[in-house]
Design an enzyme around this catalytic site. Sequence first.
Site, short mmCIF file in Angstrom:
data_model
loop_
_atom_site.label_atom_id
_atom_site.label_comp_id
_atom_site.label_asym_id
_atom_site.label_seq_id
_atom_site.Cartn_x
_atom_site.Cartn_y
_atom_site.Cartn_z
N LYS A 77 53.00 43.79 52.68
CA LYS A 77 52.75 43.64 51.25
C LYS A 77 53.61 44.65 50.50
O LYS A 77 53.79 45.78 50.98
CB LYS A 77 51.26 43.89 50.97
CG LYS A 77 50.84 43.75 49.52
CD LYS A 77 49.35 44.00 49.37
CE LYS A 77 48.85 43.81 47.96
NZ LYS A 77 47.41 44.05 47.83
N SER A 152 44.80 40.28 45.81
CA SER A 152 46.16 40.46 45.36
C SER A 152 47.21 40.28 46.46
O SER A 152 48.38 40.09 46.16
CB SER A 152 46.30 41.86 44.77
OG SER A 152 46.06 42.83 45.78
N SER A 176 41.21 42.29 48.33
CA SER A 176 42.56 41.73 48.32
C SER A 176 43.10 41.28 49.67
O SER A 176 44.15 40.65 49.71
CB SER A 176 43.53 42.70 47.69
OG SER A 176 43.44 42.59 46.31
N1 GLN Z 1 40.53 41.35 42.72
C1 GLN Z 1 40.28 42.75 42.79
C2 GLN Z 1 40.95 43.47 41.66
O1 GLN Z 1 41.68 42.84 40.94
C3 GLN Z 1 40.70 43.29 44.12
C4 GLN Z 1 42.06 43.86 44.20
C5 GLN Z 1 42.40 44.54 45.48
O2 GLN Z 1 41.61 44.54 46.43
N2 GLN Z 1 43.56 45.16 45.50
O3 GLN Z 1 40.76 44.63 41.47
#
Ligand code: GLN
Length: 479
Positions: A77, A152, A176
Amino acid sequence: MFSFQSIKNYQTFLAENSDGCSVAVNHYLSEIEKNKHLNSFLEVFAAEALQSAKELDAKRKAGKPLGKLHGVLIALKDVICYKDHQVSASSKILTNFTSIYNATAVEKLLAEDAIIIGRNNCDEFAMGSSNENSAFGIVKNAIDETRVPGGSSGGSAVAVQAGLSMISLGSDTGGSVRQPADFCGVVGLKPTYGRVSRYGLIAYASSFDQIGIFANTVDDAALVLEIIAGADDFDSTASEQKVPFYSSELKEEKKSYRIAYFKQALEHPGLDKEIASSIQTYIQTLKDAGYIVETVDFDLLNYIVPTYYILTTAEASSNLSRFDGVKYGYRADLNKEDDLTELYKKSRSEGFGKEVQRRILLGTFVLSSGYYDAYFTKAQQVRRMLCDQTKKIFEEYDAIISPTVPTTAFKIGEKSDDPIEMFLADIYTVYANLVGIPGISIPLFKHSNGMPFGLQVMTKHFDELSLLSLSKQMMQLKP
Ligand code: GLN
């Protein structure tokens, strides 16, 4: 034709094929090329990967000792640092920034002969649940290209889903890794907070962030975890606890695990009816197979999303203050009369996307004097209560199960105008990050709309061995 099932399988193939690593890399490069429109990769390290493959093939031929991930292709990532390679957090503000060191996780992968194939698209600074917040375009779900892959770490999930990499690493601050794994039908593991070093992971919310793993199978995730986990002089929050040999210690034979699920979670009005009923049926399957599965009362469910968004935005507003147009990447064009404040303002306004700006503002607000106690302190208190309740649950149970996400992958554009709706869909995943426990999403189900969805399993801190063992057993009871 090369095809990948599991790392173990691949190792057998390598033992019989002297140019096996090169065959594998060529195969993946051509698959990545064919699937370019999915936008999973921001950059592919083609020449380097071919070169490493050649060297690894030679190493095998020479009969030298081989690493545990010999020739395994791994995608990163775009928030994980790989020395001398660009890293951007899918943000314009890191334009042309190159890592000057390896993340500890990457260092460990390379030491075991892995091949880093490229870096994956994601939501900007890992903020989002659909990959629609990337400065480099949306990522498409390979099962239905009109749908999001989740976020994400959407690009990383699609890399494994569409067969563009054997494994990928993502980051999980509030789901994420688990949420896109659910949307894409792959395994997604978030280890205990502190199990994997965060050194070289671009910070979003430091008391929540963990590097996680996407894989086709629980066994593959176990092997990769065994390698990247462990103490690290560069991250004082990385635990000193001994790392088990997850891959060889996984218990396949049934240990009678006691499993809990939250009544409020399965009865939640936001949960898709078909997901709820599939999980109910599966709970019966587990009971029939001899597991003890019981419902537990959990009255804090509706507090966890607000608590998560107060605490993570607060931490993010502090973490992201370093991107100021001076130290890294993007700097705005200035007028003659502009001073330093103007340089900060313009660079940050132009360099950060809308969602990141929203969160910096929110975080700054909840930390501001006058509001600090009402929001930040209160949220810290709820976090404490969640930890206490969780501890009690694990005195009686080995695992907690829940849906990973309330719906299957939604359509591109469907939720992008409604941040609250997007935030609320994190209801099942943020809990594990708030309390620091490990969680996994395993691809057990298929919805009548054609999309996959997973079951989330969580265990107590540092009990990844039970988590992975139980997940493996559960995969054998796949409906
Ligand atoms: N959807 C969550 C957020 O936007 C999780 C993001 C993540 O785990 N990086 O914060």
